[in-house]
Write an enzyme that holds these catalytic residues in place. Structure first.
Site, PDB file in Angstrom:
ATOM      1  N   SER A  18      70.595   1.611 -11.395  1.00 47.89           N
ATOM      2  CA  SER A  18      69.753   0.702 -12.188  1.00 47.89           C
ATOM      3  C   SER A  18      68.284   0.818 -11.787  1.00 47.89           C
ATOM      4  O   SER A  18      67.406   0.290 -12.458  1.00 47.89           O
ATOM      5  CB  SER A  18      70.242  -0.745 -12.131  1.00 47.89           C
ATOM      6  OG  SER A  18      69.979  -1.284 -10.882  1.00 47.89           O
ATOM      7  N   ASP A  69      68.784 -12.509  -2.997  1.00 43.85           N
ATOM      8  CA  ASP A  69      70.158 -12.248  -3.446  1.00 43.85           C
ATOM      9  C   ASP A  69      71.109 -12.574  -2.306  1.00 43.85           C
ATOM     10  O   ASP A  69      70.812 -12.258  -1.153  1.00 43.85           O
ATOM     11  CB  ASP A  69      70.321 -10.765  -3.858  1.00 43.85           C
ATOM     12  CG  ASP A  69      71.470 -10.547  -4.834  1.00 43.85           C
ATOM     13  OD1 ASP A  69      72.596 -11.007  -4.541  1.00 43.85           O
ATOM     14  OD2 ASP A  69      71.230  -9.928  -5.878  1.00 43.85           O
ATOM     15  N   PRO A 113      71.990  -4.148  -4.996  1.00 42.72           N
ATOM     16  CA  PRO A 113      71.753  -3.561  -3.671  1.00 42.72           C
ATOM     17  C   PRO A 113      70.331  -3.026  -3.456  1.00 42.72           C
ATOM     18  O   PRO A 113      70.036  -2.529  -2.378  1.00 42.72           O
ATOM     19  CB  PRO A 113      72.749  -2.403  -3.638  1.00 42.72           C
ATOM     20  CG  PRO A 113      72.874  -1.984  -5.071  1.00 42.72           C
ATOM     21  CD  PRO A 113      72.714  -3.235  -5.897  1.00 42.72           C
ATOM     22  N   GLY A 114      69.453  -3.084  -4.480  1.00 47.92           N
ATOM     23  CA  GLY A 114      68.064  -2.743  -4.186  1.00 47.92           C
ATOM     24  C   GLY A 114      67.441  -1.632  -5.034  1.00 47.92           C
ATOM     25  O   GLY A 114      66.394  -1.106  -4.671  1.00 47.92           O
ATOM     26  N   GLY A 115      68.068  -1.311  -6.151  1.00 46.99           N
ATOM     27  CA  GLY A 115      67.513  -0.248  -7.008  1.00 46.99           C
ATOM     28  C   GLY A 115      66.121  -0.591  -7.538  1.00 46.99           C
ATOM     29  O   GLY A 115      65.219   0.257  -7.548  1.00 46.99           O
ATOM     30  N   ASP A 120      69.116 -18.999  -3.728  1.00 50.67           N
ATOM     31  CA  ASP A 120      69.317 -19.026  -5.180  1.00 50.67           C
ATOM     32  C   ASP A 120      68.005 -18.661  -5.908  1.00 50.67           C
ATOM     33  O   ASP A 120      66.975 -19.309  -5.713  1.00 50.67           O
ATOM     34  CB  ASP A 120      69.774 -20.445  -5.581  1.00 50.67           C
ATOM     35  CG  ASP A 120      69.997 -20.553  -7.081  1.00 50.67           C
ATOM     36  OD1 ASP A 120      69.938 -19.513  -7.778  1.00 50.67           O
ATOM     37  OD2 ASP A 120      70.224 -21.671  -7.562  1.00 50.67           O
ATOM     38  N   ASP A 133      66.597  -9.146 -12.367  1.00 50.95           N
ATOM     39  CA  ASP A 133      67.734  -8.475 -13.005  1.00 50.95           C
ATOM     40  C   ASP A 133      68.998  -9.320 -12.806  1.00 50.95           C
ATOM     41  O   ASP A 133      70.106  -8.792 -12.755  1.00 50.95           O
ATOM     42  CB  ASP A 133      67.883  -7.068 -12.360  1.00 50.95           C
ATOM     43  CG  ASP A 133      68.863  -6.169 -13.086  1.00 50.95           C
ATOM     44  OD1 ASP A 133      69.128  -6.402 -14.274  1.00 50.95           O
ATOM     45  OD2 ASP A 133      69.361  -5.215 -12.458  1.00 50.95           O
ATOM     46  N   LYS A 173      70.107 -10.190 -20.664  1.00 53.63           N
ATOM     47  CA  LYS A 173      71.436  -9.600 -20.904  1.00 53.63           C
ATOM     48  C   LYS A 173      71.953 -10.107 -22.246  1.00 53.63           C
ATOM     49  O   LYS A 173      71.896 -11.309 -22.524  1.00 53.63           O
ATOM     50  CB  LYS A 173      72.422 -10.007 -19.799  1.00 53.63           C
ATOM     51  CG  LYS A 173      71.870  -9.859 -18.380  1.00 53.63           C
ATOM     52  CD  LYS A 173      71.806  -8.429 -17.923  1.00 53.63           C
ATOM     53  CE  LYS A 173      71.188  -8.326 -16.540  1.00 53.63           C
ATOM     54  NZ  LYS A 173      70.859  -6.963 -16.150  1.00 53.63           N
TER      55      LYS A 173
END
Ligand SMILES: C[S@@+](CC[C@H](N)C(=O)[O-])C[C@H]1O[C@@H](n2cnc3c(N)ncnc32)[C@H](O)[C@@H]1O
Length: 362
Positions: free
Chosen positions: A196, A248, A230-232, A268, A284, A313
């Site tokens: 991503s 996150d 995870p950090g994209g 949060d 995201d 989304k």
């Protein structure tokens, strides 16, 4: 003295979209045409990868462009004004009839974009495109029709709807994507933790001008990434030297942490606020668009961040309506603060059931 040649008329508008998104692209195109008082009818075939709006009466291109700005369309990866079509192209020689039709337009072009729909059938033509592109470009060059040193000239689109049918179109560079079919060829960076990362890379290239990229993505600037694991996306920012606070509960990849530019908070994303204003907030988080849009507007309106790139989304059927709802929610917050703003929204190539937005104060 010879009279100046009259520019060819536009017969319609073609937009290319992700297969399956033709109803959204059509709804949007029809709404834009209605607002611009342009009359015509739409042809949309599901999973064809494009939608075509045929004008009731052919129109001068500049006038159509003034009334209907193709660059604002969300679901259009690439768009152009149609100026001709060829049916029953002979398989043995597609060059001759194409060159005759293109020459008859009486125009010169700054570039050639040879395109197909982004479908399985379209992909089967990619080998032919690779061989045919240079031949067509050479023929256009020899005929004096291609002027790459004249960027003000329109770009020529040759859109092979199938192997026998070509649609000819024109666009200005400012109206459409720089990439044929609106598909950027991005390489997956080795150290980036998720694919991503390419979404944010494409958003930066597609939603910001070169000057905006240079001014706002500089070493030392602060950024927040809401829903970062995870950090994209974070990787895109730290690789440009920005210092990122990643929000996150999930883990961040070691390759991102190793840059020394990361602070990771397991809190949060809807509740957390930065202690001081940041240049960028990207988001995201997988959440309902009607929750994300007001949050993004609040960050920009309150000055927590100067600019934001975020995803909406869209797993629902009525995606176009949902985007309009989110536009209204953002507008409501900005109007309440008497804030002028820029909002750009695009269904990017790397987006699936989502669109990507850029929001900042004007
Ligand atoms: C699609 S993933 C993000 C992928 C990330 N942009 C990347 O490039 O690697 C969505 C993330 O949002 C996080 N998330 C969802 N709701 C959240 C919330 N309320 N606060 C913080 N993170 C949240 C999830 O834990 C998940 O890791």
């Amino acid at each position: 003295m010879q009279p100046a040649p009259t520019p060819c008329l536009s017969t319609g508008i073609l937009v290319q979209c992700r297969p399956g998104f033709e109803p959204d692209a059509s709804l949007e195109l029809q709404a834009a045409a209605r607002a611009a008082r342009v009359e015509g009818s739409i042809t949309e075939v599901i999973n064809s990868g494009f939608a075509l709006f045929q004008l009731s009466v052919p129109a001068p291109r500049d006038e159509l462009r003034r009334r209907l700005d193709l660059s604002r369309l969300v679901f259009s990866r690439q768009g152009f004004q149609m100026v001709g079509s060829l049916e029953d192209l002979p398989e043995k020689d597609r060059l001759s009839p194409l060159m005759s039709a293109i020459t008859a337009l009486g125009e010169r072009f700054s570039a050639l974009l040879l395109e197909t729909p982004d479908t399985n059938d379209g992909k089967q033509q990619s080998g032919f495109l690779r061989r045919f592109g240079p031949l067509l470009e050479e023929a256009l060059g020899k005929a004096g029709l291609l002027r790459s040193d004249s960027p003000h000239l329109p770009r020529l689109h040759v859109f092979l709807a199938d192997s026998r049918r070509a649609l000819l179109g024109l666009s200005l560079a400012s109206e459409g994507s720089a990439w044929p079919m609106g598909i950027p060829r991005l390489r997956m960076p080795k150290e980036a933790p998720s694919r991503s990362t390419l979404k944010l890379a494409e958003a930066i290239m597609g939603l910001l001008t070169a000057d905006e990229q240079k001014a706002t993505l500089r070493p030392g600037l602060l950024a927040v990434d809401l829903g970062a694991s995870p950090g994209g996306w974070t990787w895109q920012l730290v690789s440009r030297g920005l210092r990122v606070t990643a929000i996150d509960n999930g883990p961040m990849a070691p390759s991102v942490a190793a840059t020394g530019l990361l602070e990771h908070l397991r809190v949060d994303g809807f509740a957390w606020k930065p202690r001081k204003p940041v240049e960028w907030m990207v988001c995201d988080m997988v959440e309902q668009p009607s929750r994300i849009a007001p949050l993004m507007a609040e960050w920009v309106a309150s000055g927590r961040c100067r600019r934001s790139i975020f995803n909406l989304k869209l797993p629902m059927k009525r995606r176009y309506d949902e985007i309009e709802r989110c536009r209204a929610l953002i507008d409501q917050r900005m109007r309440a603060g008497n804030i002028k703003y820029i909002l750009r929204i695009k269904h990017l190539y790397h987006d699936r059931e989502e669109v990507t937005c850029y929001l900042t104060r004007r």
